[in-house]
Scaffold this motif. Sequence first.
Motif, mmCIF file in Angstrom:
data_model
loop_
_atom_site.group_PDB
_atom_site.id
_atom_site.type_symbol
_atom_site.label_atom_id
_atom_site.label_comp_id
_atom_site.label_asym_id
_atom_site.label_seq_id
_atom_site.Cartn_x
_atom_site.Cartn_y
_atom_site.Cartn_z
ATOM 1 N N GLY A 41 0.807 -1.145 -0.055
ATOM 2 C CA GLY A 41 0.046 -0.072 0.021
ATOM 3 C C GLY A 41 0.828 1.437 -0.014
ATOM 4 N N TRP A 42 2.119 0.996 0.273
ATOM 5 C CA TRP A 42 2.787 2.556 0.324
ATOM 6 C C TRP A 42 3.349 2.926 -0.791
ATOM 7 C CZ3 TRP A 42 7.779 3.427 -1.506
ATOM 8 C CH2 TRP A 42 8.238 4.669 -1.083
ATOM 9 N N TRP A 43 3.285 2.112 -2.030
ATOM 10 C CA TRP A 43 3.896 2.438 -3.180
ATOM 11 C C TRP A 43 2.770 3.405 -3.875
ATOM 12 C CZ3 TRP A 43 8.482 1.644 -4.133
ATOM 13 C CH2 TRP A 43 9.173 0.312 -3.800
ATOM 14 N N HIS A 44 1.342 3.365 -3.895
ATOM 15 C CA HIS A 44 0.362 4.268 -4.419
ATOM 16 C C HIS A 44 0.634 5.481 -4.588
ATOM 17 C CE1 HIS A 44 -1.838 0.317 -5.141
ATOM 18 N NE2 HIS A 44 -2.221 1.009 -6.064
ATOM 19 N N GLU A 45 0.994 6.375 -3.130
ATOM 20 C CA GLU A 45 0.901 7.640 -3.184
ATOM 21 C C GLU A 45 2.454 8.099 -3.677
ATOM 22 O OE1 GLU A 45 1.082 11.281 0.217
ATOM 23 O OE2 GLU A 45 0.210 9.291 0.890
ATOM 24 N N PRO A 46 3.345 7.823 -3.658
ATOM 25 C CA PRO A 46 4.402 8.148 -4.316
ATOM 26 C C PRO A 46 4.452 7.982 -5.708
ATOM 27 C CG PRO A 46 5.171 6.616 -2.490
ATOM 28 C CD PRO A 46 3.834 6.685 -2.616
ATOM 29 N N THR A 47 3.693 6.952 -6.499
ATOM 30 C CA THR A 47 3.718 6.677 -7.666
ATOM 31 C C THR A 47 2.835 7.802 -8.157
ATOM 32 O OG1 THR A 47 3.957 4.367 -7.651
ATOM 33 C CG2 THR A 47 2.692 5.064 -9.490
ATOM 34 N N ALA A 48 1.610 8.212 -7.626
ATOM 35 C CA ALA A 48 0.846 8.989 -8.038
ATOM 36 C C ALA A 48 1.226 10.533 -8.051
ATOM 37 C CB ALA A 48 -0.610 9.265 -6.946
ATOM 38 N N VAL A 49 1.956 10.663 -7.169
ATOM 39 C CA VAL A 49 2.783 12.135 -6.901
ATOM 40 C C VAL A 49 3.513 12.097 -8.001
ATOM 41 C CG1 VAL A 49 4.331 13.563 -5.879
ATOM 42 C CG2 VAL A 49 2.139 12.562 -4.585
ATOM 43 N N SER A 50 4.627 10.995 -8.402
ATOM 44 C CA SER A 50 5.842 11.172 -9.137
ATOM 45 C C SER A 50 5.152 11.056 -10.837
ATOM 46 C CB SER A 50 6.506 9.551 -9.290
ATOM 47 O OG SER A 50 7.459 9.636 -10.219
ATOM 48 N N LEU A 51 3.812 10.535 -11.068
ATOM 49 C CA LEU A 51 3.516 10.524 -12.363
ATOM 50 C C LEU A 51 2.666 11.718 -12.688
ATOM 51 C CD1 LEU A 51 2.209 6.956 -12.957
ATOM 52 C CD2 LEU A 51 4.222 7.797 -13.865
ATOM 53 N N HIS A 52 1.799 11.983 -11.860
ATOM 54 C CA HIS A 52 0.881 13.275 -12.093
ATOM 55 C C HIS A 52 1.660 14.610 -11.769
ATOM 56 C CE1 HIS A 52 -3.096 14.726 -12.410
ATOM 57 N NE2 HIS A 52 -2.717 15.749 -11.734
#
Length: 70
Positions: A41-52
């Motif tokens: 579950g930790w991966w979702h937020e950094p992925t969203a921030v990095s991509l968006h």
Amino acid sequence: MCAETTARTGGDLGYGVFFALDATYTFDGAGPWGGSWARTGWWHEPTAVSLHGGGFAEVVASAELSAAVG
């Protein structure tokens, strides 16, 4: 992580990328040298921030994407 890499590559190539974050999944992972550990579950937020936030993709919910394509 492969989905994130694909989105980044698409963005770099100039494609308009929509990334349905809630339609992706990953596994727990160990960091280098065995000193850190990241839960799924930790991966979702950094992925969203990095991509968006990085301009690689527009991060959307899968329901939004489904509604847009009809």
